[in-house]
Design a protein around this motif. Structure first.
Motif, PDB file in Angstrom:
ATOM      1  N   ARG A   1      -6.727  56.688  59.949  1.00  0.00           N
ATOM      2  CA  ARG A   1      -7.459  55.980  60.982  1.00  0.00           C
ATOM      3  C   ARG A   1      -6.701  55.970  62.290  1.00  0.00           C
ATOM      4  NH1 ARG A   1     -10.153  50.814  57.925  1.00  0.00           N
ATOM      5  NH2 ARG A   1     -11.678  52.041  56.793  1.00  0.00           N
ATOM      6  N   LEU A   2      -5.387  55.885  62.225  1.00  0.00           N
ATOM      7  CA  LEU A   2      -4.592  55.901  63.460  1.00  0.00           C
ATOM      8  C   LEU A   2      -4.879  57.155  64.273  1.00  0.00           C
ATOM      9  CD1 LEU A   2      -1.083  54.650  62.299  1.00  0.00           C
ATOM     10  CD2 LEU A   2      -2.701  53.472  63.789  1.00  0.00           C
ATOM     11  N   HIS A   3      -4.939  58.265  63.621  1.00  0.00           N
ATOM     12  CA  HIS A   3      -5.202  59.532  64.309  1.00  0.00           C
ATOM     13  C   HIS A   3      -6.545  59.487  65.025  1.00  0.00           C
ATOM     14  CE1 HIS A   3      -1.972  62.366  63.100  1.00  0.00           C
ATOM     15  NE2 HIS A   3      -1.776  61.432  62.186  1.00  0.00           N
ATOM     16  N   PHE A   4      -7.584  59.039  64.338  1.00  0.00           N
ATOM     17  CA  PHE A   4      -8.918  59.001  64.934  1.00  0.00           C
ATOM     18  C   PHE A   4      -8.974  58.024  66.103  1.00  0.00           C
ATOM     19  CE2 PHE A   4     -10.273  60.784  60.783  1.00  0.00           C
ATOM     20  CZ  PHE A   4     -10.937  61.907  61.274  1.00  0.00           C
ATOM     21  N   VAL A   5      -8.369  56.855  65.938  1.00  0.00           N
ATOM     22  CA  VAL A   5      -8.422  55.842  66.987  1.00  0.00           C
ATOM     23  C   VAL A   5      -7.623  56.277  68.212  1.00  0.00           C
ATOM     24  CG1 VAL A   5      -7.701  53.494  67.605  1.00  0.00           C
ATOM     25  CG2 VAL A   5      -8.873  53.913  65.453  1.00  0.00           C
ATOM     26  N   LEU A   6      -6.442  56.792  68.020  1.00  0.00           N
ATOM     27  CA  LEU A   6      -5.574  57.091  69.162  1.00  0.00           C
ATOM     28  C   LEU A   6      -5.813  58.459  69.794  1.00  0.00           C
ATOM     29  CD1 LEU A   6      -2.241  55.507  67.913  1.00  0.00           C
ATOM     30  CD2 LEU A   6      -3.897  54.574  69.525  1.00  0.00           C
ATOM     31  N   THR A   7      -6.218  59.442  69.001  1.00  0.00           N
ATOM     32  CA  THR A   7      -6.415  60.786  69.573  1.00  0.00           C
ATOM     33  C   THR A   7      -7.824  61.323  69.389  1.00  0.00           C
ATOM     34  OG1 THR A   7      -5.757  62.001  67.578  1.00  0.00           O
ATOM     35  CG2 THR A   7      -3.995  61.385  69.123  1.00  0.00           C
ATOM     36  N   GLY A   8      -8.591  60.700  68.507  1.00  0.00           N
ATOM     37  CA  GLY A   8      -9.936  61.197  68.232  1.00  0.00           C
ATOM     38  C   GLY A   8      -9.948  62.394  67.299  1.00  0.00           C
ATOM     39  N   LEU A   9      -8.803  62.744  66.751  1.00  0.00           N
ATOM     40  CA  LEU A   9      -8.683  63.913  65.885  1.00  0.00           C
ATOM     41  C   LEU A   9      -8.139  63.522  64.518  1.00  0.00           C
ATOM     42  CD1 LEU A   9      -6.967  66.230  68.509  1.00  0.00           C
ATOM     43  CD2 LEU A   9      -9.365  66.304  67.801  1.00  0.00           C
ATOM     44  N   PRO A  10      -8.499  64.254  63.479  1.00  0.00           N
ATOM     45  CA  PRO A  10      -7.952  63.957  62.150  1.00  0.00           C
ATOM     46  C   PRO A  10      -6.514  64.481  62.045  1.00  0.00           C
ATOM     47  CG  PRO A  10      -9.355  65.879  62.040  1.00  0.00           C
ATOM     48  CD  PRO A  10      -9.468  65.351  63.454  1.00  0.00           C
ATOM     49  N   PRO A  11      -5.742  63.906  61.141  1.00  0.00           N
ATOM     50  CA  PRO A  11      -4.390  64.444  60.928  1.00  0.00           C
ATOM     51  C   PRO A  11      -4.456  65.769  60.181  1.00  0.00           C
ATOM     52  CG  PRO A  11      -4.856  62.733  59.329  1.00  0.00           C
ATOM     53  CD  PRO A  11      -6.036  62.775  60.273  1.00  0.00           C
ATOM     54  N   THR A  12      -3.457  66.585  60.397  1.00  0.00           N
ATOM     55  CA  THR A  12      -3.369  67.826  59.631  1.00  0.00           C
ATOM     56  C   THR A  12      -2.890  67.484  58.217  1.00  0.00           C
ATOM     57  OG1 THR A  12      -1.059  68.242  60.208  1.00  0.00           O
ATOM     58  CG2 THR A  12      -2.747  69.145  61.705  1.00  0.00           C
ATOM     59  N   ILE A  13      -3.024  68.420  57.325  1.00  0.00           N
ATOM     60  CA  ILE A  13      -2.553  68.202  55.949  1.00  0.00           C
ATOM     61  C   ILE A  13      -1.047  67.964  55.957  1.00  0.00           C
ATOM     62  CG2 ILE A  13      -2.237  69.317  53.700  1.00  0.00           C
ATOM     63  CD1 ILE A  13      -4.977  70.707  54.237  1.00  0.00           C
ATOM     64  N   GLU A  14      -0.336  68.727  56.792  1.00  0.00           N
ATOM     65  CA  GLU A  14       1.121  68.568  56.876  1.00  0.00           C
ATOM     66  C   GLU A  14       1.493  67.175  57.402  1.00  0.00           C
ATOM     67  OE1 GLU A  14      -0.092  72.659  56.784  1.00  0.00           O
ATOM     68  OE2 GLU A  14      -0.540  71.179  58.325  1.00  0.00           O
ATOM     69  N   GLU A  15       0.758  66.672  58.389  1.00  0.00           N
ATOM     70  CA  GLU A  15       1.034  65.333  58.930  1.00  0.00           C
ATOM     71  C   GLU A  15       0.760  64.260  57.880  1.00  0.00           C
ATOM     72  OE1 GLU A  15       0.139  65.773  63.697  1.00  0.00           O
ATOM     73  OE2 GLU A  15      -1.575  65.657  62.313  1.00  0.00           O
ATOM     74  N   THR A  16      -0.294  64.428  57.122  1.00  0.00           N
ATOM     75  CA  THR A  16      -0.622  63.472  56.069  1.00  0.00           C
ATOM     76  C   THR A  16       0.469  63.456  55.007  1.00  0.00           C
ATOM     77  OG1 THR A  16      -2.978  63.825  56.437  1.00  0.00           O
ATOM     78  CG2 THR A  16      -2.354  62.818  54.347  1.00  0.00           C
ATOM     79  N   ASP A  17       0.906  64.646  54.586  1.00  0.00           N
ATOM     80  CA  ASP A  17       1.965  64.731  53.575  1.00  0.00           C
ATOM     81  C   ASP A  17       3.261  64.111  54.092  1.00  0.00           C
ATOM     82  OD1 ASP A  17       0.208  65.981  51.863  1.00  0.00           O
ATOM     83  OD2 ASP A  17       0.951  68.024  52.293  1.00  0.00           O
ATOM     84  N   ALA A  18       3.602  64.378  55.344  1.00  0.00           N
ATOM     85  CA  ALA A  18       4.828  63.828  55.923  1.00  0.00           C
ATOM     86  C   ALA A  18       4.748  62.302  56.002  1.00  0.00           C
ATOM     87  CB  ALA A  18       5.075  64.419  57.312  1.00  0.00           C
ATOM     88  N   PHE A  19       3.588  61.776  56.349  1.00  0.00           N
ATOM     89  CA  PHE A  19       3.423  60.328  56.432  1.00  0.00           C
ATOM     90  C   PHE A  19       3.569  59.683  55.056  1.00  0.00           C
ATOM     91  CE2 PHE A  19       0.785  56.517  56.161  1.00  0.00           C
ATOM     92  CZ  PHE A  19       1.399  55.735  57.136  1.00  0.00           C
ATOM     93  N   ILE A  20       2.948  60.274  54.053  1.00  0.00           N
ATOM     94  CA  ILE A  20       3.030  59.734  52.692  1.00  0.00           C
ATOM     95  C   ILE A  20       4.477  59.715  52.221  1.00  0.00           C
ATOM     96  CG2 ILE A  20       2.434  60.181  50.270  1.00  0.00           C
ATOM     97  CD1 ILE A  20      -0.310  61.201  51.340  1.00  0.00           C
ATOM     98  N   THR A  21       5.193  60.783  52.495  1.00  0.00           N
ATOM     99  CA  THR A  21       6.601  60.859  52.103  1.00  0.00           C
ATOM    100  C   THR A  21       7.413  59.784  52.810  1.00  0.00           C
ATOM    101  OG1 THR A  21       6.411  63.237  51.733  1.00  0.00           O
ATOM    102  CG2 THR A  21       8.636  62.356  52.037  1.00  0.00           C
ATOM    103  N   GLU A  22       7.213  59.631  54.128  1.00  0.00           N
ATOM    104  CA  GLU A  22       7.967  58.636  54.897  1.00  0.00           C
ATOM    105  C   GLU A  22       7.577  57.210  54.489  1.00  0.00           C
ATOM    106  OE1 GLU A  22       9.120  57.505  59.523  1.00  0.00           O
ATOM    107  OE2 GLU A  22       7.597  59.026  59.123  1.00  0.00           O
ATOM    108  N   ALA A  23       6.300  56.986  54.174  1.00  0.00           N
ATOM    109  CA  ALA A  23       5.816  55.651  53.817  1.00  0.00           C
ATOM    110  C   ALA A  23       6.385  55.172  52.487  1.00  0.00           C
ATOM    111  CB  ALA A  23       4.299  55.640  53.776  1.00  0.00           C
ATOM    112  N   ARG A  24       6.806  56.101  51.644  1.00  0.00           N
ATOM    113  CA  ARG A  24       7.414  55.698  50.365  1.00  0.00           C
ATOM    114  C   ARG A  24       8.703  54.922  50.614  1.00  0.00           C
ATOM    115  NH1 ARG A  24       6.100  61.353  48.080  1.00  0.00           N
ATOM    116  NH2 ARG A  24       4.074  60.953  47.126  1.00  0.00           N
ATOM    117  N   GLY A  25       9.410  55.276  51.688  1.00  0.00           N
ATOM    118  CA  GLY A  25      10.649  54.567  52.034  1.00  0.00           C
ATOM    119  C   GLY A  25      10.349  53.224  52.683  1.00  0.00           C
TER     120      GLY A  25
END
Length: 166
Positions: A1-25
């Motif tokens: 949702r952050l991507h859509f609200v702030l840029t109007g674009l969906p996240p890439t698959i790589e961005e989603t994977d990176a976020f999930i990895t970082e969010a685990r910490g």
């Protein structure tokens, strides 16, 4: 949702994977990094600048009966996008658009930016059907006052051209 609200674009698959990895910490830290990243992207200014351009009745052409292109309109569009991307202060943003041509500046670059900002007033949508130059001038002023009232005061003051009551 952050991507859509702030840029109007969906996240890439790589961005989603990176976020999930970082969010685990730390989810809070991952969100903070993601928001900062999205706010620093050019797409942020494009998305949110578009809302202001709607308020400012931005168009690449004037009138409706026989539209004439504004060949330099893109300069005002880019001014708005850059203002959002550079986090320009609101009072500076307003002042430049309403009186950027009258402001004292320290450099030719600032002078040019002030002139471009007045595209807010110059890109008017006036029907040029009248051949009377005085009527056309008054129509233009009326339209400029109306957009200033709607944009900055949140009210329509266009009726004041013909009426003197509240």
């Amino acid at each position: 949702r952050l991507h859509f609200v702030l840029t109007g674009l969906p996240p890439t698959i790589e961005e989603t994977d990176a976020f999930i990895t970082e969010a685990r910490g730390s989810l809070d830290e991952a969100l903070r990094h993601r928001v900062d990243d999205l706010l620093s992207r050019e797409q942020f200014g494009e998305r949110w600048g578009r809302h202001w351009l709607d308020v400012a009745r931005y168009s690449d052409a004037s009138g409706t009966t026989s539209p004439k292109p504004f060949k330099q309109a893109w300069r005002y569009r880019d001014f708005v996008i850059n203002a959002f991307n550079s986090d320009k202060r609101w009072n500076d943003f307003v002042r430049e658009q309403v009186a950027g041509d009258l402001a004292e500046t320290d450099s030719p670059v600032e002078r040019a930016e002030g002139l471009i900002a007045t595209g807010f007033l110059a890109l008017s949508h006036v029907v040029a059907a009248s051949r009377d130059p005085e009527t056309l001038k008054m129509d233009t002023i009326d339209e400029q006052l109306d957009v200033v009232g709607k944009s900055f005061l949140g009210i329509s003051i266009g009726c004041a051209r013909c009426h003197d009551h509240k």
